[in-house]
Design an enzyme around this catalytic site. Structure first.
Site, mmCIF file in Angstrom:
data_model
loop_
_atom_site.group_PDB
_atom_site.id
_atom_site.type_symbol
_atom_site.label_atom_id
_atom_site.label_comp_id
_atom_site.label_asym_id
_atom_site.label_seq_id
_atom_site.Cartn_x
_atom_site.Cartn_y
_atom_site.Cartn_z
ATOM 1 N N HIS A 199 0.457 -24.995 14.447
ATOM 2 C CA HIS A 199 2.251 -23.619 13.764
ATOM 3 C C HIS A 199 1.966 -23.693 11.804
ATOM 4 C CE1 HIS A 199 3.531 -24.794 17.836
ATOM 5 N NE2 HIS A 199 2.891 -26.195 16.910
HETATM 6 C C1 BDR Z 1 6.850 -27.319 14.294
HETATM 7 O O1 BDR Z 1 7.782 -28.589 13.733
HETATM 8 C C2 BDR Z 1 7.081 -29.428 13.580
HETATM 9 O O2 BDR Z 1 7.071 -30.015 14.769
HETATM 10 C C3 BDR Z 1 5.380 -28.663 13.376
HETATM 11 O O3 BDR Z 1 5.364 -29.355 12.586
HETATM 12 C C4 BDR Z 1 6.043 -27.357 13.260
HETATM 13 O O4 BDR Z 1 6.370 -27.386 11.818
HETATM 14 C C5 BDR Z 1 7.147 -26.339 16.000
HETATM 15 O O5 BDR Z 1 7.915 -26.702 16.072
#
Ligand code: BDR
Ligand code: CA
Length: 345
Positions: free
Chosen positions: A268
């Site tokens: 992400h």
């Molecule tokens: C987001 O949640 C976190 O666990 C990850 O680092 C990312 O930023 C994805 O939903």
């Protein structure tokens, strides 16, 4: 690369994929990382600070200030995600305790200082809960106008959540801060935040095969990873950064596998870092965005009013399309080359 480097300020809750975002920026010649804000999220904020400082040290970077944010979200008790990111936030990787220090000012002040130091030029990237940014906006409401661009990884648009059935992690941890950040933008500001939700970022799937390509680009030895490996098997890669990234990613692969998503992991946050430097990597659409704060089943849900039924003007550009292969080509060439020049063996 020649040309002017763009000042970038990164706000993270490091976190396996936050770490991948950091190394992407380290490897991007057009970016000048001017500060890192640490936010409580995937792990408690003190651990996020340790991870950020330790990663900088591993990568031989000595001139990027790291600031600590609030221990807690604005109004809700902190939840952390060691099940997703490992007991210390970097999966199975363990880094030596950092020998460097945090800034004497906190992360909200770091946002404000960075924006004033680079008026009209600073690119902000937020890949954790938005607590620090919301506090910075309270301290200095002119902040949106001082930024050149803001890219946020958060939310899920017309898409299921990963924390509740409808809410994404970063927004779910601190919904009030997300609501305050979205409320701070309108067309008067001159730019709208680019918001990358799960609908987009779950297209960015790192696999053992892509990790192998990364190791090869770094000139590192590597052993192909597989779902059949022992859980937590340590990387034997010759490159010190590739070793850490492989150990971190293995935990993330195992987590996604346990969720029934396959032996892969969604990157992400690196997508947000890449879009911050090149907005052309995604297609986005403007819309009014709101965060549900009160729903008993839907708290933390992000809602895009595509058909303008609220009668409000857009306050965000929502990422709706991405080419994962183009992203990975760029990620592998940049991080691979960066890792390669770290290897003095
Ligand atoms: C987001 O949640 C976190 O666990 C990850 O680092 C990312 O930023 C994805 O939903
Ligand atoms: Ca994150």
């Amino acid at each position: 690369m020649t040309g002017v480097r763009q000042p970038v300020f990164l706000d993270v809750d490091t976190g396996v994929d936050d770490a991948m975002a950091l190394v992407y920026l380290f490897g991007s010649a057009e970016a000048e990382l001017v500060g890192i804000a640490s936010t409580a999220g995937n792990v408690p904020v003190r651990q996020v600070c340790r991870n950020n400082l330790a990663l900088l040290e591993l990568c031989g970077i000595t001139d990027v200030p790291v600031s600590m944010g609030s221990e807690n979200p604005l109004q809700t008790p902190l939840r952390t995600a060691e099940d997703t990111h490992g007991p210390y936030g970097l999966g199975h990787a363990r880094l030596p305790a950092p020998t460097t220090s945090l800034t004497p000012y906190d992360a909200a002040e770091a946002w404000v200082r960075a924006a004033h130091a680079h008026p009209g030029e600073l690119i902000g990237v937020a890949t954790g809960p938005l607590t620090n940014l919301a506090l910075a906006l309270r301290a200095d409401p002119t902040l949106p106008r001082l930024l050149r661009r803001l890219v946020i990884m958060g939310g899920a648009f017309d898409y299921r959540g990963n924390t509740t059935p409808v809410a994404e992690w970063n927004v779910s941890v601190d919904p009030e801060s997300a609501a305050e950040v979205f409320a701070a933008w309108d067309s008067e500001v001159g730019h709208l935040p680019i918001v990358l939700g799960l609908n987009l970022t779950e297209n960015i799937a790192m696999t053992p095969q892509l990790l192998g390509r990364l190791a090869a680009a770094a000139g590192s030895s590597w052993t192909p990873m597989s779902v059949d490996d022992d859980r937590g098997a340590a990387s034997a890669a010759s490159n010190p950064l590739i070793r850490v990234l492989e150990d971190a990613m293995r935990f993330y692969f195992e987590f996604h596998h346990d969720q029934g998503e396959g032996y892969l992991a969604h990157l992400h946050d690196p997508l947000a870092a890449a879009v911050a430097l090149d907005t052309g990597l995604v297609r986005s659409r403007p819309a009014p965005v709101g965060v549900e704060l009160t729903g008993t089943l839907t708290r933390g849900m992000t809602i895009a009013d595509w058909s303008r039924r609220w009668g409000r003007e857009p306050n965000a550009l929502i990422g709706v399309d991405v080419d994962p292969a183009a992203f990975f080509d760029r990620f592998i060439s940049r991080v691979g080359a960066f890792a390669k020049q770290l290897d003095h063996s």
